[in-house]
Design a protein around this motif. Sequence first.
Motif, mmCIF file in Angstrom:
data_model
loop_
_atom_site.group_PDB
_atom_site.id
_atom_site.type_symbol
_atom_site.label_atom_id
_atom_site.label_comp_id
_atom_site.label_asym_id
_atom_site.label_seq_id
_atom_site.Cartn_x
_atom_site.Cartn_y
_atom_site.Cartn_z
ATOM 1 N N LEU A 14 0.853 -1.211 0.152
ATOM 2 C CA LEU A 14 -0.097 -0.112 0.099
ATOM 3 C C LEU A 14 0.807 1.363 -0.050
ATOM 4 N N ASP A 15 1.270 1.706 -1.120
ATOM 5 C CA ASP A 15 2.182 2.777 -1.394
ATOM 6 C C ASP A 15 1.831 4.253 -1.053
ATOM 7 N N ARG A 16 1.452 4.282 0.259
ATOM 8 C CA ARG A 16 1.019 5.694 0.606
ATOM 9 C C ARG A 16 1.369 6.001 1.978
ATOM 10 N N ALA A 17 1.803 7.222 2.265
ATOM 11 C CA ALA A 17 2.024 7.784 3.413
ATOM 12 C C ALA A 17 0.790 8.441 4.324
ATOM 13 N N ASN A 18 0.964 8.478 5.657
ATOM 14 C CA ASN A 18 -0.201 9.247 6.525
ATOM 15 C C ASN A 18 -1.352 8.638 6.164
ATOM 16 N N LYS A 69 -1.719 -11.393 4.514
ATOM 17 C CA LYS A 69 -1.839 -11.158 5.904
ATOM 18 C C LYS A 69 -0.634 -10.182 6.495
ATOM 19 N N ILE A 70 0.176 -9.590 5.601
ATOM 20 C CA ILE A 70 1.157 -8.613 6.007
ATOM 21 C C ILE A 70 0.974 -7.346 5.123
ATOM 22 N N LEU A 71 0.876 -6.315 5.639
ATOM 23 C CA LEU A 71 0.604 -4.909 4.818
ATOM 24 C C LEU A 71 1.850 -4.126 5.059
ATOM 25 N N LEU A 72 2.201 -3.551 3.824
ATOM 26 C CA LEU A 72 3.466 -2.690 3.689
ATOM 27 C C LEU A 72 2.912 -1.520 3.578
ATOM 28 N N ALA A 73 3.179 -0.339 4.225
ATOM 29 C CA ALA A 73 3.011 1.033 3.836
ATOM 30 C C ALA A 73 4.109 2.099 4.200
ATOM 31 N N ARG A 74 3.686 3.445 4.087
ATOM 32 C CA ARG A 74 4.762 4.318 4.070
ATOM 33 C C ARG A 74 4.316 4.770 5.545
ATOM 34 N N GLU A 75 5.279 5.912 5.767
ATOM 35 C CA GLU A 75 5.474 6.634 7.114
ATOM 36 C C GLU A 75 4.109 6.976 7.588
ATOM 37 N N ASN A 76 3.835 7.278 9.121
ATOM 38 C CA ASN A 76 2.722 7.700 9.878
ATOM 39 C C ASN A 76 1.540 6.871 9.532
#
Length: 204
Positions: A14-18, A69-76
Amino acid sequence: MEAFTVVESVLIPLDRANVDTDAIIPKQFLKTIERQGLGRHLFHDWRYENDGTPKADFVLNRPPYSGGKILLARENFGCGSSREHAPWALADFGIRAVVAPSFADIFANNCVQNGILTVTLSADEVEHLFQAVQSRPGYGLRIDLAQGEIQGSDGWRAHFEVAPGTRHKLLHGLDDIGITLQHKEAIARYEAQRREQFPWLFRG
């Protein structure tokens, strides 16, 4: 709640921050106090068209990520309001861990209470994982909580830190109530002693 020891899964990018909690579970779904059934509304506004049709280009609507089962995202990740429905929705969908450079504190604590591990990695490490997923669709990740280690399906490894109390709760499937109940015999002895010492406090 379910204990967290080792979890292996395709990594959901999920290539999104905040990403705030209103995006995770919009306000119209906060009327319930039931934890079940919220997974279908996870990331609702990003995931569905206005008529309820799944958006074909959203990651959770595409295999193999729809069962991850594992989500990857940006900061905050998890900023915004403190609604506990956000980790409820993640857990009900099947998410056991979220990997990001940083998390909102209240959200991270709510995740622990619902059996979800938040893994904080450096921005460079997170970027590596996004690049890996992009070049290898279906890239897998293995998270070993006891060892504090992540391993990618290409052999890449990273270590992460978790507070001892958080590790204990997750490894043993205990929320705050469960931790308290571990001491129920001592609590009962204390209450009995109080009744004996101060009986007038318990009359009526």
